[in-house]
Each structure stands twice: as C-alpha cells, then as structure tokens.
Design an enzyme around this catalytic site. Structure first.
Site, PDB file in Angstrom:
ATOM      1  N   ILE A  58      59.771   2.715  90.590  1.00  0.00           N
ATOM      2  CA  ILE A  58      59.267   4.053  90.255  1.00  0.00           C
ATOM      3  C   ILE A  58      59.499   4.348  88.775  1.00  0.00           C
ATOM      4  CG2 ILE A  58      59.489   6.524  90.721  1.00  0.00           C
ATOM      5  CD1 ILE A  58      60.268   5.705  93.638  1.00  0.00           C
ATOM      6  N   ASP A  94      69.601   1.254  82.652  1.00  0.00           N
ATOM      7  CA  ASP A  94      69.708   0.580  83.949  1.00  0.00           C
ATOM      8  C   ASP A  94      70.546  -0.667  83.720  1.00  0.00           C
ATOM      9  OD1 ASP A  94      69.347  -1.003  86.270  1.00  0.00           O
ATOM     10  OD2 ASP A  94      67.413  -0.029  86.672  1.00  0.00           O
ATOM     11  N   GLU A 142      69.288  18.409 102.859  1.00  0.00           N
ATOM     12  CA  GLU A 142      67.895  18.860 103.007  1.00  0.00           C
ATOM     13  C   GLU A 142      67.650  19.316 104.439  1.00  0.00           C
ATOM     14  OE1 GLU A 142      65.394  15.664 101.586  1.00  0.00           O
ATOM     15  OE2 GLU A 142      66.146  15.854  99.553  1.00  0.00           O
ATOM     16  N   HIS A 155      60.893  17.582  98.928  1.00  0.00           N
ATOM     17  CA  HIS A 155      60.899  16.124  99.103  1.00  0.00           C
ATOM     18  C   HIS A 155      59.460  15.610  99.308  1.00  0.00           C
ATOM     19  CE1 HIS A 155      63.741  12.639 100.338  1.00  0.00           C
ATOM     20  NE2 HIS A 155      62.610  12.151  99.892  1.00  0.00           N
ATOM     21  N   GLY A 161      57.764  13.532  97.136  1.00  0.00           N
ATOM     22  CA  GLY A 161      57.414  12.355  96.332  1.00  0.00           C
ATOM     23  C   GLY A 161      56.439  11.420  97.023  1.00  0.00           C
TER      24      GLY A 161
HETATM   25  N1  LIG Z   1      61.123  11.777  96.440  1.00  0.00           N
HETATM   26  C1  LIG Z   1      60.654  10.858  97.260  1.00  0.00           C
HETATM   27  O1  LIG Z   1      59.882  11.145  98.161  1.00  0.00           O
HETATM   28  C2  LIG Z   1      61.055   9.433  97.080  1.00  0.00           C
HETATM   29  C3  LIG Z   1      62.262   9.102  96.523  1.00  0.00           C
HETATM   30  N2  LIG Z   1      62.605   7.793  96.351  1.00  0.00           N
HETATM   31  C4  LIG Z   1      63.915   7.484  95.768  1.00  0.00           C
HETATM   32  O2  LIG Z   1      63.710   6.818  94.535  1.00  0.00           O
HETATM   33  C5  LIG Z   1      64.688   5.794  94.435  1.00  0.00           C
HETATM   34  C6  LIG Z   1      64.226   4.727  93.467  1.00  0.00           C
HETATM   35  O3  LIG Z   1      63.119   4.057  94.020  1.00  0.00           O
HETATM   36  P1  LIG Z   1      62.573   2.686  93.403  1.00  0.00           P
HETATM   37  O4  LIG Z   1      62.344   2.832  91.955  1.00  0.00           O
HETATM   38  O5  LIG Z   1      61.456   2.267  94.254  1.00  0.00           O
HETATM   39  O6  LIG Z   1      63.830   1.740  93.649  1.00  0.00           O
HETATM   40  P2  LIG Z   1      64.166   0.373  92.920  1.00  0.00           P
HETATM   41  O7  LIG Z   1      65.200  -0.278  93.758  1.00  0.00           O
HETATM   42  O8  LIG Z   1      62.925  -0.357  92.590  1.00  0.00           O
HETATM   43  O9  LIG Z   1      64.818   0.863  91.542  1.00  0.00           O
HETATM   44  C7  LIG Z   1      66.063   1.466  91.458  1.00  0.00           C
HETATM   45  C8  LIG Z   1      66.663   1.078  90.126  1.00  0.00           C
HETATM   46  O10 LIG Z   1      67.913   1.757  89.966  1.00  0.00           O
HETATM   47  C9  LIG Z   1      68.771   0.865  89.269  1.00  0.00           C
HETATM   48  N3  LIG Z   1      70.152   1.278  89.409  1.00  0.00           N
HETATM   49  C10 LIG Z   1      70.989   1.105  90.466  1.00  0.00           C
HETATM   50  N4  LIG Z   1      72.201   1.617  90.174  1.00  0.00           N
HETATM   51  C11 LIG Z   1      72.128   2.120  88.909  1.00  0.00           C
HETATM   52  C12 LIG Z   1      73.039   2.797  88.064  1.00  0.00           C
HETATM   53  N5  LIG Z   1      74.293   3.053  88.447  1.00  0.00           N
HETATM   54  N6  LIG Z   1      72.613   3.191  86.830  1.00  0.00           N
HETATM   55  C13 LIG Z   1      71.349   2.949  86.418  1.00  0.00           C
HETATM   56  N7  LIG Z   1      70.442   2.292  87.183  1.00  0.00           N
HETATM   57  C14 LIG Z   1      70.822   1.887  88.415  1.00  0.00           C
HETATM   58  C15 LIG Z   1      68.465  -0.485  89.867  1.00  0.00           C
HETATM   59  O11 LIG Z   1      68.895  -1.518  88.993  1.00  0.00           O
HETATM   60  C16 LIG Z   1      66.970  -0.433  90.019  1.00  0.00           C
HETATM   61  O12 LIG Z   1      66.318  -0.980  88.884  1.00  0.00           O
HETATM   62  C17 LIG Z   1      64.845   5.296  95.888  1.00  0.00           C
HETATM   63  O13 LIG Z   1      66.075   4.658  96.106  1.00  0.00           O
HETATM   64  C18 LIG Z   1      64.733   6.569  96.682  1.00  0.00           C
HETATM   65  O14 LIG Z   1      66.004   7.131  96.896  1.00  0.00           O
HETATM   66  C19 LIG Z   1      61.766   6.777  96.694  1.00  0.00           C
HETATM   67  C20 LIG Z   1      60.551   7.062  97.243  1.00  0.00           C
HETATM   68  C21 LIG Z   1      60.119   8.406  97.546  1.00  0.00           C
HETATM   69  O1  LIG Z   2      58.551  10.904 103.068  1.00  0.00           O
HETATM   70  C1  LIG Z   2      59.597  10.281 103.189  1.00  0.00           C
HETATM   71  O2  LIG Z   2      59.956   9.654 104.173  1.00  0.00           O
HETATM   72  C2  LIG Z   2      60.516  10.285 102.010  1.00  0.00           C
HETATM   73  C3  LIG Z   2      60.228   9.176 101.093  1.00  0.00           C
HETATM   74  C4  LIG Z   2      61.453   8.735 100.430  1.00  0.00           C
HETATM   75  O3  LIG Z   2      62.286   9.515 100.036  1.00  0.00           O
HETATM   76  C5  LIG Z   2      61.669   7.294 100.260  1.00  0.00           C
HETATM   77  O4  LIG Z   2      60.736   6.524 100.533  1.00  0.00           O
HETATM   78  O5  LIG Z   2      62.780   6.925  99.859  1.00  0.00           O
END
Ligand SMILES: NC(=O)C1=CN([C@@H]2O[C@H](COP(=O)(O)OP(=O)(O)OC[C@H]3O[C@@H](n4cnc5c(N)ncnc54)[C@H](O)[C@@H]3O)[C@@H](O)[C@H]2O)C=CC1
Ligand SMILES: O=C(O)CCC(=O)C(=O)O
Length: 341
Positions: free
Chosen positions: A152, A171, A261, A279, A281
């Site tokens: 992301i 990161d 939440e 929430h 996203g």
């Molecule tokens: N609001 C929503 O609906 C959604 C929220 N999310 C959240 O977004 C988060 C990130 O998603 P992605 O980018 O797909 O995950 P990803 O796993 O591709 O990227 C996460 C990044 O965070 C880095 N990271 C881990 N610990 C760290 C630290 N202490 N300091 C700095 N960087 C660190 C990792 O190295 C990795 O590059 C998910 O874990 C989820 O919680 C994801 C999808 C939907």
């Molecule tokens: O709509 C959902 O289930 C939340 C998405 C989300 O936060 C995630 O994929 O980590």
C-alpha cells in the site's frame, strides 16, 4: 465424500460465496456475535473472515474439524496465528487484493485535509457561503512521509509523487536502494517525523508497531503536520494524538482505523480537526471482488490439500490430487512474510 463446511463470518460478495457453494456447504454467521460464532465453527473445515471476526485460541478450541482460516484482506491482527499453528490450522490472507483501494482512499483523505473538504461541504449544506474560511494549502511542493513501504505504501508513493510532493519513507525492512527505486528517499523515523508535512501510515499492527507513534514521536513532528492513518488503530497512540491535535502540534488527522472499532470511546472523535471514516480502505466493489474471489479459491485449495475436496471437482482448482494428501500440509501464509504478520 460429504461436502465440507465452510463458515463465512463476515460479509463476502455473492459471487465469491457461489464459488464456494459449488463444492462446499457454505454457512453464514456474524463474527461479532461470539456465542453464535463459537457454536457455528464446531462443524467448519474452513473459516473465512474479514476484520469483524476475532479468531483466537477460544475459537480453535471450539473447532475440532478446522483446517484453515482465510482472511479476505490483508491485516492478520485479528487472527492469532500462533494459536492457529498450535491447533494445526493453516492461515492465509489475500495480500494484494485491496492495495489500490486503500491507496486511493489515502490520497482522498490527504486532499480532504489539505482543502477542508468535509467542513466546507457541511458549511454549504447549512446555507452558508464564506469562501475565505476554508483557505487550504497545496500538496505540491510539500513533503510526504510514508511509514511502511509495503504494497500500500508503494501505491501511495506513486500517486502522491504525481502531486509533485517530495517523498520520504521509513521502513527498516526495505533496503535503501529498493526504497529509492520505489520513488522515496529512505530516512530514519525521527527524520520522517521532523521533515514531513503529511505523514501516512501503512504498517501492520504487531507487537512491534503498536504505539510506534506516541507522545515522544509526535513531539518530533514538524509543526502543522497532517497525519493520515489507513493502516490500523493503535499504531498511533490515540491519547497522544488527541493531545497533539488539541495543542496544534498536529494540525489535522484523517483516520480510517481506530484502536477499538467502532470507536465509541476514542478521545479523537470529538475533535474538530479529526476526519474519521469507518474502516473504508477496502470498501470498493473492486477490492471486495478481488479479496472475496481470492479467499474462496484459497479456501478450496486448503480443502483439497487436506483431502476434503477432490482436485478439479466442482469449484476445485483443477490441480491433480496427490494420493493420500490428508496430512498437515500447510498453505503458506501469503504475502506479508515474517515481518508483515
Ligand atoms: N483500512 C483498510 O481497510 C485496510 C488496512 N490495511 C492495513 O494496511 C497494512 C499495510 O498493508 P500492506 O501495505 O498491504 O502490507 P505490507 O506487508 O505489504 O507492507 C507493510 C510494510 O510495513 C513494514 N513494516 C513492518 N514493521 C515496520 C516498522 N516497525 N517500521 C516501519 N515499517 C515497518 C514492512 O516492512 C512492510 O514493508 C495492513 O497490515 C493492514 O493492517 C490493509 C488493507 C485495508
Ligand atoms: O474490509 C475489511 O475487511 C478490512 C480490510 C482490512 O483492513 C485489511 O484487509 O486489512
């Protein structure tokens, strides 16, 4: 062979449910209703969840037949993966399905903060027309700080670089060269806070990241910071952020996620410079379609690999079944890797 039971405890699109129904008995429950969840999981071979279901030790204790948990989405913070391991249950997510949707929401929130869009809309709805009350600032020429340069974070970099922002990222698990190739200057957390006009958070919620942005870190932030969090509540300490928003160190925050939440008791909700969303996203048709389908296919593969579904049967993946594949074969945890879970 009896049809295995797949329990779906959070909303999933109909076409993803149909994919499962072709081969399995699909049962629905509400993951937020603990009593019903614990009763329903008793017969389930696979449990499919989103973020509304907490899958912990108690769930595994009530699920003697459970072989797999599939998270239709990214964050696995609602699944106790160590407990799953102990129970011999495979866990998988759909790591790439909603990255674009989250990135687009992040950009939308950043622009909304910079141009006071929600307040201005309310103003006009009230019949008022005071244009000078909503003077904003351009993103162009300002500095973006990306905390977490995964799927992301990288999509956000691409989009906000096109707004002519200077882009920094922190990161510790991404090599500096990779960070530069992604379009961001690698910096320490302290530098990210001190230099960013707009800070956006894209980390998983883990023991390491919980409270990562607290009182001390916010004190380092450039005055007038705009903060966007579309990752997880709790990564930014809510009490510390509320204090920083009240005393103006942080000018405004857009928050898609909260420590609890829905966030009924969050100190942030009553503040005028907080833009909250529920929430959202992954809340697009495209993301839900991708995550739902991918989750359904992973569930079918898990059932095949445990010998509960014939490969290539209705809804099957068509992979040849190896004889006697009933052992504890693990479906790899997709995508997030050791650092993302
Ligand atoms: N609001 C929503 O609906 C959604 C929220 N999310 C959240 O977004 C988060 C990130 O998603 P992605 O980018 O797909 O995950 P990803 O796993 O591709 O990227 C996460 C990044 O965070 C880095 N990271 C881990 N610990 C760290 C630290 N202490 N300091 C700095 N960087 C660190 C990792 O190295 C990795 O590059 C998910 O874990 C989820 O919680 C994801 C999808 C939907
Ligand atoms: O709509 C959902 O289930 C939340 C998405 C989300 O936060 C995630 O994929 O980590």
């Amino acid at each position: 062979m009896p049809r295995p039971v797949v329990l779906v405890s959070d909303p999933l699109p109909d076409d993803a449910l149909d994919l499962l129904r072709a081969a399995c008995e699909v049962r629905r429950t509400d993951g937020g209703d603990r009593t019903r969840l614990l009763a329903a999981v008793a017969d389930a071979s696979v449990l499919v969840v989103r973020s509304g279901t907490r899958v912990d030790r108690e769930v595994f204790a009530h699920a003697p037949l459970l072989k797999g948990v599939v998270r239709a989405g990214v964050g696995l913070d609602n699944v106790d993966t160590a407990a799953a391991d102990g129970a011999g249950v495979s866990v998988a997510n759909t790591p790439a399905a909603n990255a674009v949707s989250v990135a687009e929401l992040t950009v939308g929130l950043a622009v909304a903060l910079a141009r006071h869009i929600p307040e201005a809309a309310q103003h006009v709805r009230r019949g008022e027309w005071n244009r000078s009350a909503f003077k904003g600032g351009e993103l162009a020429g300002r500095t973006l700080g990306v905390l977490g340069l995964g799927r992301i974070g990288r999509q956000v970099v691409r989009r906000l670089a096109a707004f002519d922002m200077t882009v920094l990222a922190h990161d510790p698990y991404v090599a500096d060269d990779d960070c530069r190739r992604a379009g961001a200057e690698p910096v320490t957390l302290g530098e990210l806070l001190a230099r960013s006009d707009l800070l956006t958070v894209h980390l998983p919620r883990t023991a390491e990241t919980e409270g990562l942005i607290g009182e001390r870190e916010l004190a380092l932030a450039k005055p007038g910071l705009h903060l966007v969090n579309t990752a997880r509540g709790g990564i930014v300490d809510e009490d510390a952020l509320a204090r920083a928003l009240k005393d103006g160190r942080v000018a405004a925050a857009a928050l898609d996620v909260f420590a609890v939440e829905p966030p009924r008791d969050s100190p942030l909700l009553g503040l005028p410079n907080v833009l909250p969303t529920p929430h959202l996203g992954a809340g697009t048709a495209e993301a839900q379609h991708r995550a739902g389908h991918e989750a359904a296919r992973i569930a079918l593969r898990m059932l095949e690999s445990r010998g509960l579904l014939e490969a290539g049967g209705p809804g099957g993946t068509g992979r040849p079944a190896a004889p006697g594949r009933t052992g504890p074969e693990r479906v790899p945890l997709a995508g997030t890797g050791a650092r993302g879970v």
